[in-house]
Structures are given as C-alpha cells and as structure tokens.
Scaffold this active site. Structure first.
Site, mmCIF file in Angstrom:
data_model
loop_
_atom_site.group_PDB
_atom_site.id
_atom_site.type_symbol
_atom_site.label_atom_id
_atom_site.label_comp_id
_atom_site.label_asym_id
_atom_site.label_seq_id
_atom_site.Cartn_x
_atom_site.Cartn_y
_atom_site.Cartn_z
ATOM 1 N N ASP A 121 53.252 -11.970 22.877
ATOM 2 C CA ASP A 121 52.414 -11.626 24.035
ATOM 3 C C ASP A 121 53.189 -11.805 25.339
ATOM 4 O OD1 ASP A 121 51.997 -14.327 22.854
ATOM 5 O OD2 ASP A 121 51.123 -14.737 24.810
ATOM 6 N N ASP B 253 56.006 -13.891 32.330
ATOM 7 C CA ASP B 253 55.348 -15.153 31.997
ATOM 8 C C ASP B 253 56.294 -16.345 32.007
ATOM 9 O OD1 ASP B 253 52.918 -14.048 31.996
ATOM 10 O OD2 ASP B 253 52.518 -14.218 29.863
ATOM 11 N N ARG C 119 52.211 -5.424 26.684
ATOM 12 C CA ARG C 119 53.016 -6.370 25.903
ATOM 13 C C ARG C 119 53.095 -5.915 24.452
ATOM 14 N NH1 ARG C 119 51.533 -11.428 28.793
ATOM 15 N NH2 ARG C 119 50.381 -10.747 30.603
ATOM 16 N N ARG D 230 51.421 -11.753 41.425
ATOM 17 C CA ARG D 230 52.678 -11.213 40.921
ATOM 18 C C ARG D 230 52.605 -9.708 40.701
ATOM 19 N NH1 ARG D 230 53.186 -13.585 34.774
ATOM 20 N NH2 ARG D 230 51.614 -12.264 33.828
ATOM 21 N N GLY E 104 43.614 -15.027 30.108
ATOM 22 C CA GLY E 104 42.680 -16.145 30.216
ATOM 23 C C GLY E 104 42.711 -16.817 31.572
ATOM 24 N N ARG E 105 43.825 -16.662 32.278
ATOM 25 C CA ARG E 105 43.880 -17.218 33.642
ATOM 26 C C ARG E 105 44.595 -16.242 34.566
ATOM 27 N NH1 ARG E 105 49.157 -20.985 33.147
ATOM 28 N NH2 ARG E 105 50.045 -19.546 31.709
HETATM 29 P P1 AMP Z 1 51.019 -18.110 28.334
HETATM 30 O O1 AMP Z 1 51.481 -19.514 28.192
HETATM 31 O O2 AMP Z 1 51.004 -17.647 29.746
HETATM 32 O O3 AMP Z 1 51.732 -17.140 27.457
HETATM 33 O O4 AMP Z 1 49.491 -18.101 27.893
HETATM 34 C C1 AMP Z 1 49.032 -18.012 26.578
HETATM 35 C C2 AMP Z 1 47.563 -17.695 26.576
HETATM 36 O O5 AMP Z 1 46.816 -18.828 27.059
HETATM 37 C C3 AMP Z 1 47.164 -16.519 27.450
HETATM 38 O O6 AMP Z 1 46.144 -15.831 26.806
HETATM 39 C C4 AMP Z 1 46.677 -17.198 28.699
HETATM 40 O O7 AMP Z 1 45.812 -16.378 29.436
HETATM 41 C C5 AMP Z 1 45.988 -18.425 28.140
HETATM 42 N N1 AMP Z 1 45.895 -19.509 29.137
HETATM 43 C C6 AMP Z 1 46.900 -20.231 29.626
HETATM 44 N N2 AMP Z 1 46.442 -21.126 30.529
HETATM 45 C C7 AMP Z 1 45.117 -20.965 30.618
HETATM 46 C C8 AMP Z 1 44.080 -21.579 31.380
HETATM 47 N N3 AMP Z 1 44.323 -22.552 32.246
HETATM 48 N N4 AMP Z 1 42.834 -21.136 31.194
HETATM 49 C C9 AMP Z 1 42.563 -20.159 30.333
HETATM 50 N N5 AMP Z 1 43.483 -19.534 29.589
HETATM 51 C C10 AMP Z 1 44.752 -19.924 29.713
HETATM 52 MG MG MG Z 2 51.620 -15.193 28.475
#
Ligand code: AMP
Ligand code: MG
Length: 484
Positions: free
Chosen positions: A250, A260, A181, A174, A90-91
């Site tokens: 994930d 992550d 995953r 990175r 998502g980001r």
């Molecule tokens: P994480 O905390 O990195 O494991 O992220 C969990 C999920 O939330 C993943 O699918 C990320 O891509 C999504 N995510 C986290 N931050 C953002 C953001 N700012 N915009 C869109 N998606 C996000």
């Molecule tokens: Mg993640």
C-alpha cells in the site's frame, strides 16, 4: 474564503463508488501555520499571499473549505509486512486533483485531518514530529532528484493528541502525481468484480501512461513500465542511503514516486542490514533488502493484472513470472551503473563489480560513513579519520586509480559525474530529530535552516559541519517510529 488558486477537477471519483468515500476534515481547535512551501506553491500556481496567515492555516487544516472542494478518502488494501489487509485512507483525505496552469494534475492530500470510514481503531490524526519528518525528508528527496511526493505545508492544530504521551496535533498537506498504489489494485481484485479492476486499470493508464493506451498488451506493458520505474526508484534510494522503513504494497505507487514517509531515515555508517523502524523487528525492510522487497511488491502487483492478461488467469502466469523474474538482472545492471557513477567510472570492465564490492565491504567492516566516504573520494579529501590510512583502503584506492586511468573520462568529467551522484549533505537522522525537538518547543529556526541546506544537496559550498558529521554516540538516534 479566497481561493489561493486551487483548480480542482476530480477524476478519481468517476471510478466505482467503492473506491472512495466522500468525507470532510473534522474542524480543529486553533490552526497555526508552521511552514508553507513557497517554492512549491509557485511551481503549481498557488498564491497564498491572497490570504492572511490565519486564513491559510484555516484552509490548510480543513477548518475552511473552498466551494470547489469535494474531499474524499480513498479505499485500498495491501500487504503489510507480508500479510494482506484491507486498509484505506485512515488519517488522510484527498482535497482534490489540482490542475496547474500548464495542465499538470496533482493530488492534494491532507495527512492527519481526522477519522474516515477507513480509520479502523485509529483516530485519523497526526502529530507534529512525524509530519515534519515527512516534510523534511520528502523535500530532501526531491532535491536529491529522486521521484517523490512533495510537501506543501504543515499546520499545527492546537490540539493535544494521545500517543505514547500527549503530543501536538498537526496536519501535513502533500502533493502526489496520484495516490494510486499497488494496494489499490489489490483492493480492486479483492472486490471480486472484474469491471472494477478494468476501470482502475484504464484510469491508471489514462492518468500516468497514456503512451500505451493503444497497445495490444497493455497489462503486460504496464507491468514492464512499473518494473523499470520501481528499479529506478530503489536504485536511487540505495544511491543515497535512504531506508523507507515500511515498503508495504500500500506504500508502493503506480507513478514510481516515493510515498508515505513514516519511520524512514538515511543511514550514516554503511551497513546492508541497517534498520531504523522500531516495528521492523525482523529487518524485512532493511537497507539491503529494499531491492528484493521491490521485486516482491511488483510480483503482488502483477498477480492483480492476471484477469486482464488472459481469459483464463492461469494462462498469464508464465509470461508475468518471466517479467518479474527479469527483475534481479535488471536491478543489478542499474545498481552497477549507479555505483560506477558514484565512483566516476565509465565504460565496461569485468573488474568493476569486484572493485565496488571491495570498497563496500571495507566500508562495512570499518564502520565508516556512506555519504562522507563518497564525498571524500569525490573531493579527494583523505585528511579525516583512520579509514584512509588503513592498508586495505590504500590497496583498494590503487586499483581504483588504475581503473580511472584506464577509463574514458577526463579528470574533470569524472569529478562532475561523482559530484552529480554523491550528495554532500543528506537529512541525517540526528539532525532531523534535533529539528523536531526544537519544533516541539515552537522554535522553528532549525527547521528553516535544515530545509535551506537540503535544497542543494550536491553543493559543497558553505554547508555547516553539523550537517556533514555523522552522529556521535551522544546524539545518535537508532530508532524511528511510525508516529501513527
Ligand atoms: P501507513 O503507516 O501510512 O502506511 O498506514 C497504514 C494504514 O494505517 C493506512 O491505512 C493508514 O491510513 C492507517 N493509519 C495510520 N495512522 C492512523 C491513524 N492515526 N488513524 C487512523 N488510521 C491510521
Ligand atoms: Mg501508507
């Protein structure tokens, strides 16, 4: 734009199209380079000296695109805090799979480069603090000899991103041996198309574990391999006092790398229930829970492979369960071995487990620093603090000395074993927070200083006291945030 050496040859995009979405980074206002990992560039045959700093920032923010780049976002699912969800990058955005001169393949990924089709409610952006946290801690983990993704660069975007307040936007580049995953497998299964699972499985084996490509029971072997990889990983986290903070499926890789870095941190005082993440209210991902959660994630992974194990998935359950159930014993052996290494003990003794637990209990009861206590034992430096004057410790130390005398190692071997397993310096949370605070004022000298110190975590020489001392009440930082 000149190419600093990116040799992209994507294979992930040969998977069915539901596994990814081709996406471009959104352009940013004014990219400026905060840090570039020159050592890593050398290791993977990139040379940014061919570019001006401005061009580098432009490339590493997605404002400039090379002709051989076909970026894409990956789809995945996952159990977040125990609940299944569809997720995806998502980001984050995959720039591509870079092949080094020696033929190694690495995913190069942006974090914070704008929305993708998986962004849900999010803005796809990232802010400077969390990107620097990931940079510092992932590089520290690498130097601590713990499998991890690496950080190549951080670029500020020149934008203000709304979080709890407006914060400077940033993009991290990175590197990972892949971003496959446990959640990628869960996603394949959720699509309810057996060929998707089979293709992901074949791809994973080809990419990571070609040594089992001709075996008869590949799926079971893959579970066994992951079992060992994840035990190795979590044992090492426990060794250095690392708390990941978001061990969702994930965020669990098939490569066995730490991935992550969100609200992660290293603990100062030894305490099994230590939690930093502001959202981990129940302590699901506390320091002491990490092995159990690793097993839980492995169970979720094993379930995904059932359709590949027997015609009737139910028939595979027993054999898969047996593998997953072997986790506690294997982990315990791995943990014992690791703790013995930390104490410089070799050979078998029935008393070892008690000796180790007695020390840990004393440490927890007396609220003493995990890293420093093991350093003090390594260097036999008992001049600081009251803990070493404590009767309980003195008694323990006598038994420990006896155990060493009855062991097989020379004094020198014991010392070398301890030095190789007990870091002298770790990225302490208050130090990391200080570096981030300075960076928010565009002062980066503290960042460069901590990175240089963390390059040699097992060396005692010339490390400033400020990196050794645990936080005191005035600068202690007990909570960390996902920073999303
Ligand atoms: P994480 O905390 O990195 O494991 O992220 C969990 C999920 O939330 C993943 O699918 C990320 O891509 C999504 N995510 C986290 N931050 C953002 C953001 N700012 N915009 C869109 N998606 C996000
Ligand atoms: Mg993640």
């Amino acid at each position: 734009m000149k190419n600093p050496g990116f040799n992209f040859q994507n294979t992930y995009t040969n998977l069915p199209s539901c596994f990814f979405t081709e996406t471009n980074a959104v352009s940013v206002r004014e990219p400026t380079l905060v840090i570039l990992n020159e050592d890593l560039c050398k290791d993977i045959d990139l040379d940014f000296k061919l570019l001006t700093e401005k061009e580098t920032a432009s490339l590493l923010s997605g404002n400039s695109v090379l002709s051989n780049m076909n970026p894409f976002a990956q789809a995945y699912a996952g159990h977040q805090f125990g609940y299944f969800t569809n997720l995806g990058d998502g980001r984050a955005l995959m720039l591509g799979e870079h092949i080094t001169n020696s033929g190694k393949r690495y995913d190069i990924q942006f974090k914070g480069s704008g929305p993708t089709s998986y962004s849900r409610q999010g803005d796809g952006k990232a802010v400077l603090g969390p990107m620097l946290r990931e940079y510092i801690i992932s590089e520290a983990m690498h130097s601590l000899k713990i499998p991890t993704t690496r950080s190549l660069a951080v670029v500020k975007t020149g934008e203000k991103i709304l979080r709890e307040t407006f914060l400077p936007g940033a993009i991290l580049t990175r590197l990972a041996s892949s971003h496959i995953r446990v959640g990628t497998f869960q996603y394949a299964v959720a699509r309810q198309e057996k060929t998707f699972l089979q293709q992901l499985f074949d791809y994973t084996i080809e990419r990571h574990y070609p040594q089992i490509s001709n075996s008869k029971e590949k799926a079971l072997e893959l579970i066994n391999i992951l079992l060992k990889k994840q035990i190795h990983l979590v044992t090492n986290w426990m060794r250095v006092g690392f708390i990941h903070g978001v061990m969702n499926t994930d965020n669990t890789t098939l490569s066995g790398e730490t991935i992550d870095y969100g609200p992660c941190a290293f603990m100062d005082n030894f305490n099994m229930s230590t939690v930093f993440s502001s959202v981990d209210v129940q302590g699901r991902y506390s320091y002491g829970n990490q092995p159990v959660i690793t097993q839980w994630n492995l169970a979720r992974f094993s379930e995904t492979l059932l359709p590949l194990i027997a015609k009737n998935p139910a028939d595979g359950i027993k054999v898969v369960e047996d593998i997953v159930k072997s986790f506690p014993k294997l982990y315990k052996n791995s943990w014992l071995e690791m703790m013995k290494n930390k104490l410089g003990i070799s050979g078998e003794s029935n008393e070892d487990e008690k000796l180790i637990n007695d020390l840990l209990n004393l440490m927890e009861k007396n609220t003493v620093d995990y890293t420093n206590t093991f350093s003090d034992l390594t260097y036999e430096n008992f001049s600081k603090g009251n803990f070493y004057q404590n009767e309980g410790f003195k008694n323990w130390y006598e038994s420990y000395k006896k155990r060493l005398e009855n062991g097989l190692l020379t004094k020198k071997d014991t010392f070398n074993l301890m030095r190789a397993n007990n870091p002298y310096v770790i990225p302490r949370n208050h130090n990391v927070e200080h570096v981030i605070k300075e960076a928010l004022q565009s002062n980066y000298s503290a960042l460069f200083e901590i990175l240089s110190v963390l390059k040699n975590p097992y060396k005692k020489e010339k490390v400033s006291e400020k990196f050794i001392q645990p936080a005191d009440p005035s600068n202690r930082v007990n909570q960390t945030f996902c920073g999303t």
